[in-house]
Design a protein around this motif. Structure first.
Motif, PDB file in Angstrom:
ATOM      1  N   VAL A   1      32.228  11.737  38.854  1.00  0.00           N
ATOM      2  CA  VAL A   1      33.147  10.893  39.608  1.00  0.00           C
ATOM      3  C   VAL A   1      33.377  11.554  40.964  1.00  0.00           C
ATOM      4  N   LYS A   2      33.515  10.758  42.007  1.00  0.00           N
ATOM      5  CA  LYS A   2      33.819  11.289  43.336  1.00  0.00           C
ATOM      6  C   LYS A   2      35.272  10.963  43.665  1.00  0.00           C
ATOM      7  N   VAL A   3      36.013  12.004  44.045  1.00  0.00           N
ATOM      8  CA  VAL A   3      37.435  11.857  44.341  1.00  0.00           C
ATOM      9  C   VAL A   3      37.688  12.238  45.802  1.00  0.00           C
TER      10      VAL A   3
ATOM     11  N   ILE B   1      37.597   7.394  43.252  1.00  0.00           N
ATOM     12  CA  ILE B   1      39.056   7.545  43.160  1.00  0.00           C
ATOM     13  C   ILE B   1      39.587   8.030  44.507  1.00  0.00           C
ATOM     14  N   VAL B   2      40.661   7.405  44.972  1.00  0.00           N
ATOM     15  CA  VAL B   2      41.329   7.842  46.194  1.00  0.00           C
ATOM     16  C   VAL B   2      42.731   8.317  45.824  1.00  0.00           C
ATOM     17  N   ILE B   3      43.042   9.546  46.213  1.00  0.00           N
ATOM     18  CA  ILE B   3      44.371  10.109  46.008  1.00  0.00           C
ATOM     19  C   ILE B   3      44.996  10.309  47.382  1.00  0.00           C
ATOM     20  N   THR B   4      46.090   9.593  47.648  1.00  0.00           N
ATOM     21  CA  THR B   4      46.819   9.854  48.884  1.00  0.00           C
ATOM     22  C   THR B   4      47.894  10.883  48.571  1.00  0.00           C
TER      23      THR B   4
ATOM     24  N   SER C   1      39.837   0.858  54.599  1.00  0.00           N
ATOM     25  CA  SER C   1      38.400   1.016  54.788  1.00  0.00           C
ATOM     26  C   SER C   1      37.781   1.911  53.711  1.00  0.00           C
ATOM     27  N   LEU C   2      38.579   2.311  52.730  1.00  0.00           N
ATOM     28  CA  LEU C   2      38.077   3.221  51.696  1.00  0.00           C
ATOM     29  C   LEU C   2      38.143   2.540  50.329  1.00  0.00           C
ATOM     30  N   PRO C   3      37.096   1.772  49.988  1.00  0.00           N
ATOM     31  CA  PRO C   3      37.105   1.097  48.692  1.00  0.00           C
ATOM     32  C   PRO C   3      36.989   2.111  47.552  1.00  0.00           C
ATOM     33  N   CYS C   4      37.600   1.783  46.421  1.00  0.00           N
ATOM     34  CA  CYS C   4      37.547   2.684  45.273  1.00  0.00           C
ATOM     35  C   CYS C   4      37.890   1.902  44.007  1.00  0.00           C
ATOM     36  N   LYS C   5      37.653   2.541  42.853  1.00  0.00           N
ATOM     37  CA  LYS C   5      37.982   1.912  41.567  1.00  0.00           C
ATOM     38  C   LYS C   5      39.427   2.193  41.170  1.00  0.00           C
ATOM     39  N   HIS C   6      39.953   3.331  41.645  1.00  0.00           N
ATOM     40  CA  HIS C   6      41.320   3.720  41.280  1.00  0.00           C
ATOM     41  C   HIS C   6      41.958   4.406  42.482  1.00  0.00           C
TER      42      HIS C   6
END
Length: 137
Positions: A6-8, A80-83, A92-97
């Protein structure tokens, strides 16, 4: 069976402090499960020097050896994007979660605040790893 990791992406406005710590600790504690990237909507000329020092003291990692402040456009597509808690929206950053960790920026504060922030990020990185391993994400 070897599945692709997975790429986070750990995202913050300047990609100079919390997101950089998260990238470093993601690599340290979860590189067997996910690839860690950090990026921002703006960049700084260098990583926050207090963050660099604290992470080096506490975890033995020199973030300046392998990391630098970069824009969201400079990282690969992620799952996965964690802010970090900077109320940044990254359309502009599509992700699954996507989730927000709600961490205050320790910049300009004393070492205890940086250490506390690093420890919170470590806990959250470990929890994220466990969620991915258990199939929750």
């Amino acid at each position: 069976m070897d599945r692709e990791k997975v790429k986070v992406a750990f995202v913050c406005v300047h990609n100079s402090c919390r997101s950089q710590i998260a990238e470093a600790l993601g690599r340290l504690f979860a590189s067997d499960v996910f690839e860690s990237y950090s990026a921002g909507t703006e960049t700084k000329p260098q990583i926050n020097q207090d963050a660099v020092r604290i992470v080096k003291q506490k975890y033995g990692i020199d973030m300046e050896e392998t990391q630098y402040s970069k824009l969201i456009s400079e990282i690969p597509p992620v799952d996965i994007v964690i802010t970090m808690g900077c109320n940044v929206s990254c359309p502009s950053l599509p992700c699954k979660h996507r989730e927000d960790w709600g961490l205050d920026d320790p910049t300009g504060k004393d070492d205890d605040v940086f250490i506390d922030t690093a420890e919170k990020i470590e806990r959250k990185v470990r929890e994220l790893r466990d969620k991915i391993v258990s199939g929750l994400l």
